[in-house]
Design a protein around this motif. Structure first.
Motif, PDB file in Angstrom:
ATOM      1  N   UNK A  37      -7.129   6.417  -5.040  1.00  0.00           N
ATOM      2  CA  UNK A  37      -6.241   7.465  -5.572  1.00  0.00           C
ATOM      3  C   UNK A  37      -6.260   7.467  -7.091  1.00  0.00           C
ATOM      4  N   UNK A  38      -6.299   6.261  -7.667  1.00  0.00           N
ATOM      5  CA  UNK A  38      -6.314   6.152  -9.130  1.00  0.00           C
ATOM      6  C   UNK A  38      -7.604   6.747  -9.699  1.00  0.00           C
ATOM      7  N   UNK A  39      -8.696   6.515  -9.012  1.00  0.00           N
ATOM      8  CA  UNK A  39      -9.973   7.074  -9.486  1.00  0.00           C
ATOM      9  C   UNK A  39      -9.908   8.600  -9.523  1.00  0.00           C
ATOM     10  N   UNK A  40      -9.281   9.186  -8.516  1.00  0.00           N
ATOM     11  CA  UNK A  40      -9.139  10.641  -8.485  1.00  0.00           C
ATOM     12  C   UNK A  40      -8.372  11.125  -9.710  1.00  0.00           C
ATOM     13  N   UNK A  41      -7.308  10.405 -10.066  1.00  0.00           N
ATOM     14  CA  UNK A  41      -6.508  10.798 -11.230  1.00  0.00           C
ATOM     15  C   UNK A  41      -7.269  10.605 -12.540  1.00  0.00           C
ATOM     16  N   UNK A  42      -8.005   9.497 -12.669  1.00  0.00           N
ATOM     17  CA  UNK A  42      -8.747   9.270 -13.915  1.00  0.00           C
ATOM     18  C   UNK A  42      -9.872  10.294 -14.069  1.00  0.00           C
ATOM     19  N   UNK A  43     -10.512  10.670 -12.952  1.00  0.00           N
ATOM     20  CA  UNK A  43     -11.560  11.687 -13.019  1.00  0.00           C
ATOM     21  C   UNK A  43     -10.976  13.040 -13.408  1.00  0.00           C
ATOM     22  N   UNK A  47     -10.497  10.809 -18.711  1.00  0.00           N
ATOM     23  CA  UNK A  47     -10.444   9.644 -19.585  1.00  0.00           C
ATOM     24  C   UNK A  47     -10.762   8.362 -18.846  1.00  0.00           C
ATOM     25  N   UNK A  48     -10.868   7.297 -19.606  1.00  0.00           N
ATOM     26  CA  UNK A  48     -11.084   5.963 -19.039  1.00  0.00           C
ATOM     27  C   UNK A  48     -10.029   5.041 -19.641  1.00  0.00           C
ATOM     28  N   UNK A  49      -8.852   4.942 -19.025  1.00  0.00           N
ATOM     29  CA  UNK A  49      -7.769   4.141 -19.598  1.00  0.00           C
ATOM     30  C   UNK A  49      -8.174   2.679 -19.761  1.00  0.00           C
ATOM     31  N   UNK A  50      -7.741   2.088 -20.868  1.00  0.00           N
ATOM     32  CA  UNK A  50      -8.044   0.685 -21.147  1.00  0.00           C
ATOM     33  C   UNK A  50      -6.890  -0.167 -20.612  1.00  0.00           C
ATOM     34  N   UNK A  51      -7.198  -1.026 -19.645  1.00  0.00           N
ATOM     35  CA  UNK A  51      -6.176  -1.807 -18.957  1.00  0.00           C
ATOM     36  C   UNK A  51      -6.489  -3.290 -19.111  1.00  0.00           C
ATOM     37  N   UNK A  52      -5.517  -4.050 -19.606  1.00  0.00           N
ATOM     38  CA  UNK A  52      -5.630  -5.508 -19.661  1.00  0.00           C
ATOM     39  C   UNK A  52      -4.802  -6.101 -18.527  1.00  0.00           C
ATOM     40  N   UNK A  60      -8.718 -13.263  -5.786  1.00  0.00           N
ATOM     41  CA  UNK A  60      -7.973 -12.035  -5.514  1.00  0.00           C
ATOM     42  C   UNK A  60      -7.754 -11.223  -6.786  1.00  0.00           C
ATOM     43  N   UNK A  61      -7.441 -11.904  -7.890  1.00  0.00           N
ATOM     44  CA  UNK A  61      -7.289 -11.197  -9.161  1.00  0.00           C
ATOM     45  C   UNK A  61      -8.619 -10.594  -9.597  1.00  0.00           C
ATOM     46  N   UNK A  62      -9.697 -11.318  -9.377  1.00  0.00           N
ATOM     47  CA  UNK A  62     -11.015 -10.770  -9.708  1.00  0.00           C
ATOM     48  C   UNK A  62     -11.291  -9.500  -8.913  1.00  0.00           C
ATOM     49  N   UNK A  63     -10.910  -9.497  -7.640  1.00  0.00           N
ATOM     50  CA  UNK A  63     -11.091  -8.295  -6.824  1.00  0.00           C
ATOM     51  C   UNK A  63     -10.260  -7.140  -7.360  1.00  0.00           C
ATOM     52  N   UNK A  64      -9.051  -7.427  -7.850  1.00  0.00           N
ATOM     53  CA  UNK A  64      -8.213  -6.381  -8.443  1.00  0.00           C
ATOM     54  C   UNK A  64      -8.874  -5.782  -9.678  1.00  0.00           C
ATOM     55  N   UNK A  65      -9.336  -6.606 -10.610  1.00  0.00           N
ATOM     56  CA  UNK A  65      -9.889  -6.056 -11.848  1.00  0.00           C
ATOM     57  C   UNK A  65     -11.173  -5.275 -11.570  1.00  0.00           C
ATOM     58  N   UNK A  66     -11.941  -5.707 -10.580  1.00  0.00           N
ATOM     59  CA  UNK A  66     -13.141  -4.950 -10.225  1.00  0.00           C
ATOM     60  C   UNK A  66     -12.776  -3.622  -9.573  1.00  0.00           C
ATOM     61  N   UNK A  67     -11.685  -3.606  -8.785  1.00  0.00           N
ATOM     62  CA  UNK A  67     -11.217  -2.351  -8.196  1.00  0.00           C
ATOM     63  C   UNK A  67     -10.773  -1.377  -9.285  1.00  0.00           C
ATOM     64  N   UNK A  68     -10.119  -1.891 -10.336  1.00  0.00           N
ATOM     65  CA  UNK A  68      -9.725  -1.041 -11.455  1.00  0.00           C
ATOM     66  C   UNK A  68     -10.961  -0.507 -12.190  1.00  0.00           C
ATOM     67  N   UNK A  69     -11.968  -1.351 -12.338  1.00  0.00           N
ATOM     68  CA  UNK A  69     -13.218  -0.889 -12.960  1.00  0.00           C
ATOM     69  C   UNK A  69     -13.871   0.190 -12.103  1.00  0.00           C
ATOM     70  N   UNK A  70     -13.852   0.006 -10.795  1.00  0.00           N
ATOM     71  CA  UNK A  70     -14.396   1.019  -9.886  1.00  0.00           C
ATOM     72  C   UNK A  70     -13.621   2.332  -9.991  1.00  0.00           C
ATOM     73  N   UNK A  71     -12.334   2.243 -10.361  1.00  0.00           N
ATOM     74  CA  UNK A  71     -11.493   3.439 -10.482  1.00  0.00           C
ATOM     75  C   UNK A  71     -11.708   4.169 -11.798  1.00  0.00           C
ATOM     76  N   UNK A  76      -9.996  -5.477 -19.080  1.00  0.00           N
ATOM     77  CA  UNK A  76     -10.108  -6.839 -19.606  1.00  0.00           C
ATOM     78  C   UNK A  76      -9.178  -7.725 -18.795  1.00  0.00           C
ATOM     79  N   UNK A  77      -9.526  -8.991 -18.679  1.00  0.00           N
ATOM     80  CA  UNK A  77      -8.669  -9.933 -17.959  1.00  0.00           C
ATOM     81  C   UNK A  77      -8.428 -11.152 -18.838  1.00  0.00           C
ATOM     82  N   UNK A  78      -7.175 -11.587 -18.863  1.00  0.00           N
ATOM     83  CA  UNK A  78      -6.775 -12.796 -19.587  1.00  0.00           C
ATOM     84  C   UNK A  78      -6.134 -13.760 -18.610  1.00  0.00           C
ATOM     85  N   UNK A  79      -6.403 -15.051 -18.802  1.00  0.00           N
ATOM     86  CA  UNK A  79      -5.743 -16.079 -17.994  1.00  0.00           C
ATOM     87  C   UNK A  79      -5.770 -17.405 -18.746  1.00  0.00           C
TER      88      UNK A  79
END
Length: 449
Positions: A37-43, A47-52, A60-71, A76-79
């Motif tokens: 759904x987010x990809x539909x909105x960004x398209x 734009x390509x929102x910058x999300x940290x 699991x967090x890695x899967x989340x950030x990759x899903x955001x990249x796919x969207x 960026x990820x910090x830990x």
């Protein structure tokens, strides 16, 4: 799990970081649906929102950030060092799709770890994110204090934890919060599952795993009994705090056969613990009787030096969820207690003049994510889907500065996605349902003449 003909059992997910990330992604179907759904909105926005993303970095967090990249987002990820699986960080960095501000190798020296964490935190803010998923509101607070230049581009944030929402509300009350933040932690699709079920289960299991590996025999056991794991059944647990994390911890410990006492300052919550079948005691009474103590408050120095002094040698102490210094180990060090490693993830803190001490698990950090891989995939799927719902709300509505709640409609969006991913559904509301669910018009009542 795969069971061999010889009776051996192994995981079907694979051991390398890439396989573990892929395994997590396959189990996070609600997150994938919301990301679509987010990809539909960004398209649509072009734009390509910058999300940290600032969260414990594991598969699991890695899967989340990759899903955001796919969207269609720049991500960026910090830990922090203590909250990072270096192999997962290295896998993300090598893929080149996400900017990684986390250690990709070992960093055993505590002072070096603190310096590296500070460098990475400053660097992810210098990356100039527009949106931030935060954990403990640490980066939000950093941007409002030492790196205010980040506020020039930071438009909004979503906060994951109870311990992070608390300072944000304080900032908002003082007029210091300059961006809108959605309290994702307070959404029913987060607290009712992540805190209550996921953290409760994973903390109890991680505690049991560490004690098993250490051959824990419990308080009062002789040195000759070491190496004989006592197990959880029949042990006495004291849970400090009876919020959702404390409730979950008490329930799962009891399910494994522990006898549970709850220490809670709120008398209503203490009464709830009693009605749930647990003892409700003061710390002075409960701590000396405990075999295992779990702090589940998210409050600094919940178990202070005076509390540690009440524990018997051999008592195990862990933190569920957790913030920095929830256990007052700094007070123990200042008072001359010495720390000796017992087993991986288990240290013995010994008061001056004594031979035996208290066993502190995971160096006082959150035991589930420090000594394990955190909450179950199905639970984090809900939390991360809720985060994406919050991001879409922030991008769409551009709310004013302050702490905001996720709407019931957005909670339903997440819940229905999770139900659909599991082949289930909720009963639809009837046509013409009355506002507020009232059974009949307000003019109809019992005592009409």
């Amino acid at each position: 799990m795969v069971v061999g003909l010889d009776g051996g059992v192994r995981s079907a997910r694979g051991d390398d970081a890439g396989a573990r990330i892929a395994w997590a992604a396959r189990g996070m179907r609600a997150t994938a649906l919301l990301a679509s759904d987010m990809r539909t909105e960004t398209e649509r926005s072009g734009g390509a929102p910058r999300i940290a993303v600032s969260l414990v970095l594991e598969p699991k967090t890695a899967a989340l950030v990759l899903a955001l990249a796919d969207a269609g987002c720049e991500v960026a990820v910090f830990s922090a060092v203590s909250e990072t699986d270096p192999a997962v960080a290295a896998e993300l960095a090598a893929a080149g799709r996400v900017a990684v501000f986390a250690p990709t190798g070992g960093c055993p020296d505590p002072d070096a770890a603190r310096r590296l964490d500070a460098e990475h935190a400053a660097a992810v803010l210098a990356w100039r994110p527009e949106y931030l998923i935060d954990d403990g509101a640490h980066l939000i607070r950093l941007a409002h204090t030492e790196h205010r230049e980040a506020l020039a581009t930071l438009r909004a944030a979503a906060e994951e934890t109870t311990s992070g929402v608390r300072p944000l509300r304080e900032m908002a009350a003082e007029g210091a919060l300059r961006i809108p933040v959605i309290a994702v932690n307070d959404a029913r699709t987060k607290t009712g599952f992540d805190n209550l079920v996921g953290t409760g289960q994973s903390c109890v299991f991680a505690t049991a795993d560490l004690l098993d590996a250490a051959g824990w025999s419990g308080p009062g056991a002789s040195r000759t009994a070491e190496g004989r794991y006592r197990g959880i059944a029949g042990t006495r647990w004291t849970v400090l705090g009876y919020g959702p994390v404390g409730v979950g911890t008490a329930r799962f410990a009891a399910a494994l056969g522990a006898r549970v006492a709850v220490v809670e300052r709120d008398p209503v919550r203490a009464l709830a613990a009693l009605h749930d079948g647990f003892e409700a005691r003061g710390a002075v009474e409960a701590l000396p009787r405990a075999d295992v103590v779990v702090s589940a408050t998210g409050v600094w120095h919940t178990l202070d030096a005076a509390g540690f002094a009440r524990l018997r040698p051999g008592t195990a102490v862990a933190v569920a969820g957790g913030i920095d210094d929830e256990l007052a180990l700094d007070e123990l060090a200042a008072a001359g207690w010495r720390c000796a490693p017992v087993a991986p993830g288990v240290d013995e803190w010994i008061v001056p003049g004594a031979e035996r001490g208290v066993l502190v698990l995971a160096s006082g950090g959150g035991v589930n994510y420090t000594a394990g891989e955190g909450n179950p995939i199905e639970v984090m799927d809900l939390s991360f889907a809720t985060q994406i719902a919050a991001l879409m709300r922030l991008m769409r509505d551009d709310p004013p500065a302050g702490v905001h709640a996720l709407s019931e409609e957005e909670e339903h969006l997440v819940a229905r996605a999770a139900l659909a991913a599991r082949g289930a559904d909720a009963d639809p509301a009837p046509l013409g349902a009355r506002p507020g669910g009232a059974a009949q018009p307000w003019t109809v009542h019992r005592y009409r003449a």
